[in-house]
Design a protein around this motif. Structure first.
Motif, PDB file in Angstrom:
ATOM      1  N   ARG A 116       0.699  -1.525   0.007  1.00 56.63           N
ATOM      2  CA  ARG A 116      -0.012   0.376  -0.441  1.00 56.63           C
ATOM      3  C   ARG A 116       0.834   1.412  -0.168  1.00 56.63           C
ATOM      4  NH1 ARG A 116      -2.124  -4.282   2.110  1.00 56.63           N
ATOM      5  NH2 ARG A 116      -4.846  -4.429   1.205  1.00 56.63           N
ATOM      6  N   LEU A 117       2.223   1.769   1.061  1.00 53.51           N
ATOM      7  CA  LEU A 117       3.272   2.397   0.512  1.00 53.51           C
ATOM      8  C   LEU A 117       3.372   2.728  -0.921  1.00 53.51           C
ATOM      9  CD1 LEU A 117       4.515   4.210   2.855  1.00 53.51           C
ATOM     10  CD2 LEU A 117       6.282   2.838   2.675  1.00 53.51           C
ATOM     11  N   MET A 118       3.783   1.578  -1.500  1.00 53.55           N
ATOM     12  CA  MET A 118       4.387   1.523  -2.630  1.00 53.55           C
ATOM     13  C   MET A 118       3.331   2.170  -3.641  1.00 53.55           C
ATOM     14  SD  MET A 118       7.051  -1.017  -3.027  1.00 53.55           S
ATOM     15  CE  MET A 118       8.584  -0.998  -2.935  1.00 53.55           C
ATOM     16  N   ARG A 205      19.392  -2.332 -13.458  1.00 56.76           N
ATOM     17  CA  ARG A 205      18.338  -1.295 -12.925  1.00 56.76           C
ATOM     18  C   ARG A 205      18.844   0.341 -14.117  1.00 56.76           C
ATOM     19  NH1 ARG A 205      19.181  -1.285  -6.973  1.00 56.76           N
ATOM     20  NH2 ARG A 205      17.104   0.108  -7.156  1.00 56.76           N
ATOM     21  N   LYS A 206      18.991   0.301 -15.349  1.00 56.26           N
ATOM     22  CA  LYS A 206      19.082   0.716 -16.003  1.00 56.26           C
ATOM     23  C   LYS A 206      17.737   0.512 -16.918  1.00 56.26           C
ATOM     24  CE  LYS A 206      23.501   2.195 -17.216  1.00 56.26           C
ATOM     25  NZ  LYS A 206      24.838   2.308 -18.020  1.00 56.26           N
ATOM     26  N   ASP A 207      17.875  -0.833 -16.804  1.00 54.64           N
ATOM     27  CA  ASP A 207      16.526  -1.185 -17.748  1.00 54.64           C
ATOM     28  C   ASP A 207      15.266  -1.649 -17.290  1.00 54.64           C
ATOM     29  OD1 ASP A 207      18.069  -2.005 -20.207  1.00 54.64           O
ATOM     30  OD2 ASP A 207      19.035  -3.170 -19.360  1.00 54.64           O
ATOM     31  N   VAL A 208      14.870  -1.749 -16.050  1.00 55.85           N
ATOM     32  CA  VAL A 208      14.144  -2.369 -15.250  1.00 55.85           C
ATOM     33  C   VAL A 208      14.286  -1.635 -13.496  1.00 55.85           C
ATOM     34  CG1 VAL A 208      13.181  -4.172 -16.445  1.00 55.85           C
ATOM     35  CG2 VAL A 208      15.139  -4.506 -14.108  1.00 55.85           C
ATOM     36  N   SER A 209      12.633  -1.277 -13.030  1.00 57.13           N
ATOM     37  CA  SER A 209      13.336  -0.214 -11.941  1.00 57.13           C
ATOM     38  C   SER A 209      12.591  -1.977 -11.013  1.00 57.13           C
ATOM     39  CB  SER A 209      11.805   0.299 -11.861  1.00 57.13           C
ATOM     40  OG  SER A 209      11.889   1.339 -12.354  1.00 57.13           O
ATOM     41  N   ILE A 210      13.809  -2.185  -9.824  1.00 62.29           N
ATOM     42  CA  ILE A 210      13.262  -3.129  -8.945  1.00 62.29           C
ATOM     43  C   ILE A 210      13.160  -2.708  -7.721  1.00 62.29           C
ATOM     44  CG2 ILE A 210      14.048  -5.084 -10.211  1.00 62.29           C
ATOM     45  CD1 ILE A 210      16.828  -5.146  -9.197  1.00 62.29           C
ATOM     46  N   THR A 211      12.739  -3.104  -6.878  1.00 64.39           N
ATOM     47  CA  THR A 211      13.160  -2.881  -5.621  1.00 64.39           C
ATOM     48  C   THR A 211      13.009  -4.244  -4.745  1.00 64.39           C
ATOM     49  OG1 THR A 211      12.299  -1.528  -3.662  1.00 64.39           O
ATOM     50  CG2 THR A 211      10.518  -1.660  -4.702  1.00 64.39           C
ATOM     51  N   SER A 212      13.266  -4.263  -3.657  1.00 66.19           N
ATOM     52  CA  SER A 212      13.094  -5.317  -2.812  1.00 66.19           C
ATOM     53  C   SER A 212      11.526  -5.277  -1.673  1.00 66.19           C
ATOM     54  CB  SER A 212      13.665  -5.745  -1.844  1.00 66.19           C
ATOM     55  OG  SER A 212      13.840  -6.913  -0.713  1.00 66.19           O
ATOM     56  N   ALA A 213      11.111  -6.805  -1.591  1.00 63.13           N
ATOM     57  CA  ALA A 213       9.984  -6.677   0.278  1.00 63.13           C
ATOM     58  C   ALA A 213      10.523  -7.254   0.781  1.00 63.13           C
ATOM     59  CB  ALA A 213       9.008  -7.263  -0.856  1.00 63.13           C
ATOM     60  N   ASN A 214      11.766  -8.411   1.307  1.00 63.33           N
ATOM     61  CA  ASN A 214      12.354  -8.145   1.644  1.00 63.33           C
ATOM     62  C   ASN A 214      12.460  -7.559   2.865  1.00 63.33           C
ATOM     63  OD1 ASN A 214      13.471 -10.621  -0.094  1.00 63.33           O
ATOM     64  ND2 ASN A 214      13.898 -11.505   1.960  1.00 63.33           N
ATOM     65  N   SER A 215      12.827  -7.721   4.567  1.00 62.77           N
ATOM     66  CA  SER A 215      12.757  -7.474   5.667  1.00 62.77           C
ATOM     67  C   SER A 215      14.442  -6.453   5.635  1.00 62.77           C
ATOM     68  CB  SER A 215      12.991  -8.409   6.563  1.00 62.77           C
ATOM     69  OG  SER A 215      14.155  -8.663   6.556  1.00 62.77           O
ATOM     70  N   ILE A 216      15.069  -6.191   4.374  1.00 65.22           N
ATOM     71  CA  ILE A 216      16.286  -5.104   4.366  1.00 65.22           C
ATOM     72  C   ILE A 216      15.234  -3.917   4.001  1.00 65.22           C
ATOM     73  CG2 ILE A 216      17.779  -7.056   3.483  1.00 65.22           C
ATOM     74  CD1 ILE A 216      17.383  -5.425   0.102  1.00 65.22           C
ATOM     75  N   ASN A 217      13.547  -3.466   3.352  1.00 62.50           N
ATOM     76  CA  ASN A 217      13.615  -3.066   2.768  1.00 62.50           C
ATOM     77  C   ASN A 217      12.343  -2.112   3.823  1.00 62.50           C
ATOM     78  OD1 ASN A 217      11.094  -1.322   1.519  1.00 62.50           O
ATOM     79  ND2 ASN A 217      12.084  -2.007   0.016  1.00 62.50           N
ATOM     80  N   LEU A 218      12.847  -0.717   3.833  1.00 62.24           N
ATOM     81  CA  LEU A 218      12.608   0.102   5.266  1.00 62.24           C
ATOM     82  C   LEU A 218      10.679   0.112   5.081  1.00 62.24           C
ATOM     83  CD1 LEU A 218      14.343   3.787   3.960  1.00 62.24           C
ATOM     84  CD2 LEU A 218      14.206   2.239   6.292  1.00 62.24           C
ATOM     85  N   GLY A 219      10.174  -0.085   3.991  1.00 63.72           N
ATOM     86  CA  GLY A 219       8.886  -0.570   4.148  1.00 63.72           C
ATOM     87  C   GLY A 219       8.259  -1.801   5.321  1.00 63.72           C
ATOM     88  N   ARG A 220       9.218  -2.445   4.810  1.00 67.34           N
ATOM     89  CA  ARG A 220       8.579  -3.852   5.954  1.00 67.34           C
ATOM     90  C   ARG A 220       9.539  -3.373   7.378  1.00 67.34           C
ATOM     91  NH1 ARG A 220      10.289  -9.264   3.889  1.00 67.34           N
ATOM     92  NH2 ARG A 220       9.417  -9.884   6.095  1.00 67.34           N
ATOM     93  N   LEU A 221      10.199  -2.897   7.280  1.00 67.46           N
ATOM     94  CA  LEU A 221      10.838  -2.982   8.512  1.00 67.46           C
ATOM     95  C   LEU A 221      10.012  -1.623   9.190  1.00 67.46           C
ATOM     96  CD1 LEU A 221      13.046  -3.820  10.920  1.00 67.46           C
ATOM     97  CD2 LEU A 221      14.303  -1.276   9.626  1.00 67.46           C
TER      98      LEU A 221
END
Length: 433
Positions: A116-118, A205-221
């Motif tokens: 929801r944040l994203m 990352r020039k070709d695609v926009s990627i981000t993580s949903a692991n606990s490394i992501n601030l939005g999970r933490l």
């Protein structure tokens, strides 16, 4: 509120930048630049607040500049829409049940909040966003359900082939549409390394926009802090002014990092215990002062089978990277497979409470550590149905009851996709989406 990386360069970013980058340019994790302390008026009345009300107060300082109060209010109401009860098991031992969400795991909180944040923060640049995540079990299902059918977003989940439960696998592979669950011919740490390689690959990352949903992501933490406030509020309704001991089953160490962050916001906690299985990198570090990652060992508590916890640098950062500071408020217990099984059996027979393997480590870690004058709770991270094959080993009748009570899985699996431990194979997959 700004966020900084915890590496040498101390990269400073906004919430949006931190959420969508996942990692800093040098491959390190982001943390809040400062952790705000909530005022006394909040603590005088948080016992009477609902879970979404607590979430709004706790999270607003971290997101207000970019998200605003009304957007956050809507997000937390949708995220915290299921109960998180504190249940007494016996004497001075309680459990905070985090398995009442859609995939029966604590990670539903972080995944629902992050999706929801994203959707609110994503700067639509005309190209598809890819959520890339690794899972040792529960993250995959929670992320898959949190992002299922979200327009413009593809989800790629890497999991170790044959090393998660059938129920966990089915929750990821049965959805289809924008969810791509891939069985990697390796262990969780291999999956995690592939994810980190992708984030640190500028050509990709020039070709695609990627981000993580692991606990490394601030939005999970960040949202994981909320249920600790709710748990302490619940225990203080019974025992006013009590500072509880909190024990957290720990694999990647994101959940317990959020607990410590909550305490830095003023939440009254006596001390913390990390309960691990025999993947004991952090307990050994506390004993010896040497941080030595090792090859992952398979256990009954498979979501905690992590040989190099990604979030431990965040936890250590909160204690100024000083071992003695960490030891003052933090300890760890190692629980073996045999102890996991015996604890499940004992707690059910003596107290009529059914634990999953991970919650079993939390119960025993707390029981072994509590002093007579202390009271506390442990985190129950998953429903026993997710690990019914383990329950079957000691409580076959309960396992049968669980299977009858639940639809065993969430639907028919799509065709299973497999991949070797190959970054080239992963990169080709991501580019092709």
């Amino acid at each position: 509120m700004k966020y900084i990386s915890i590496g040498q360069k101390r990269q400073r970013v906004t919430l949006s930048e931190g959420v969508f980058k996942g990692l800093s340019d040098e491959g390190t994790l982001f943390m809040p630049e400062a952790i705000p302390v909530l005022d006394k008026t909040f603590y005088s009345r948080f016992h009477d607040m609902s879970l979404p009300e607590i979430a709004l107060n706790v999270l607003l300082p971290y997101v207000e500049n970019e998200l605003g109060r009304e957007n956050l209010k809507k997000i937390v109401e949708e995220t915290f829409s299921f109960p998180i009860p504190l249940v007494k098991i016996h004497d001075n031992i309680n459990v905070l049940e985090l398995f009442h969400g859609p995939t029966q795991a604590f990670k539903d909180v972080g995944a629902r909040f992050l999706s929801r944040l994203m959707s609110k923060l994503y700067p639509n640049q005309g190209k598809k966003m890819i959520i890339l995540t690794a899972t040792s079990g529960d993250t995959g299902g929670a992320v898959a359900h949190g992002f299922h059918r979200v327009p413009g977003i593809e989800v790629v989940v890497l999991y170790p082939q044959g090393k998660i439960s059938p129920y966990q696998e089915n929750q990821m592979t049965s959805l289809g549409h924008n969810i791509h669950a891939i069985a990697v011919e390796g262990v969780f740490d291999d999956c995690q390394r592939l994810v980190k390689q992708a984030f640190n690959d500028p050509s990709l990352r020039k070709d695609v926009s990627i981000t993580s949903a692991n606990s490394i992501n601030l939005g999970r933490l960040l949202p994981q802090m909320v249920y600790y406030f709710f748990g302490v509020a619940a225990i203080q309704r019974k025992f006013p002014n009590l500072k509880p001991v909190i024990c957290v089953p720990s694999g990647n160490f994101g959940n317990i990092t959020a607990a410590v962050m909550a305490s830095r916001m003023g939440l009254p906690v006596n001390r913390f215990i990390a309960a691990t299985n025999v993947n004991d990198v952090v307990p050994r570090f506390l004993r010896t002062g040497r941080y030595e990652p090792h090859k992952t060992i398979e256990t009954y508590a498979n979501a905690m089978d992590v040989g190099d916890p990604s979030n431990f640098p965040r936890l250590f950062y909160l204690f100024k990277n000083e071992l003695e500071e960490l030891r003052k408020m933090f300890s760890a217990k190692v629980i073996t497979n045999e102890e996991i099984i015996k604890t499940i059996q004992m707690v059910f027979q003596q107290h009529h409470y059914l634990l999953d393997p991970h919650s079993s480590t939390g119960y025993l870690g707390l029981k072994q550590s509590l002093q007579k004058d202390e009271n506390g709770f442990f985190i129950s991270t998953a429903h026993p149905i997710k690990f019914v094959e383990i329950i079957e080993k000691v409580l076959p009748q309960e396992a049968d009851r669980l299977k009858k009570s639940f639809s065993y899985g969430v639907g028919s699996s799509t065709q299973l996709e497999k991949m070797p431990v190959s970054y080239k194979a992963l990169k080709n997959k991501l580019i092709s989406l």
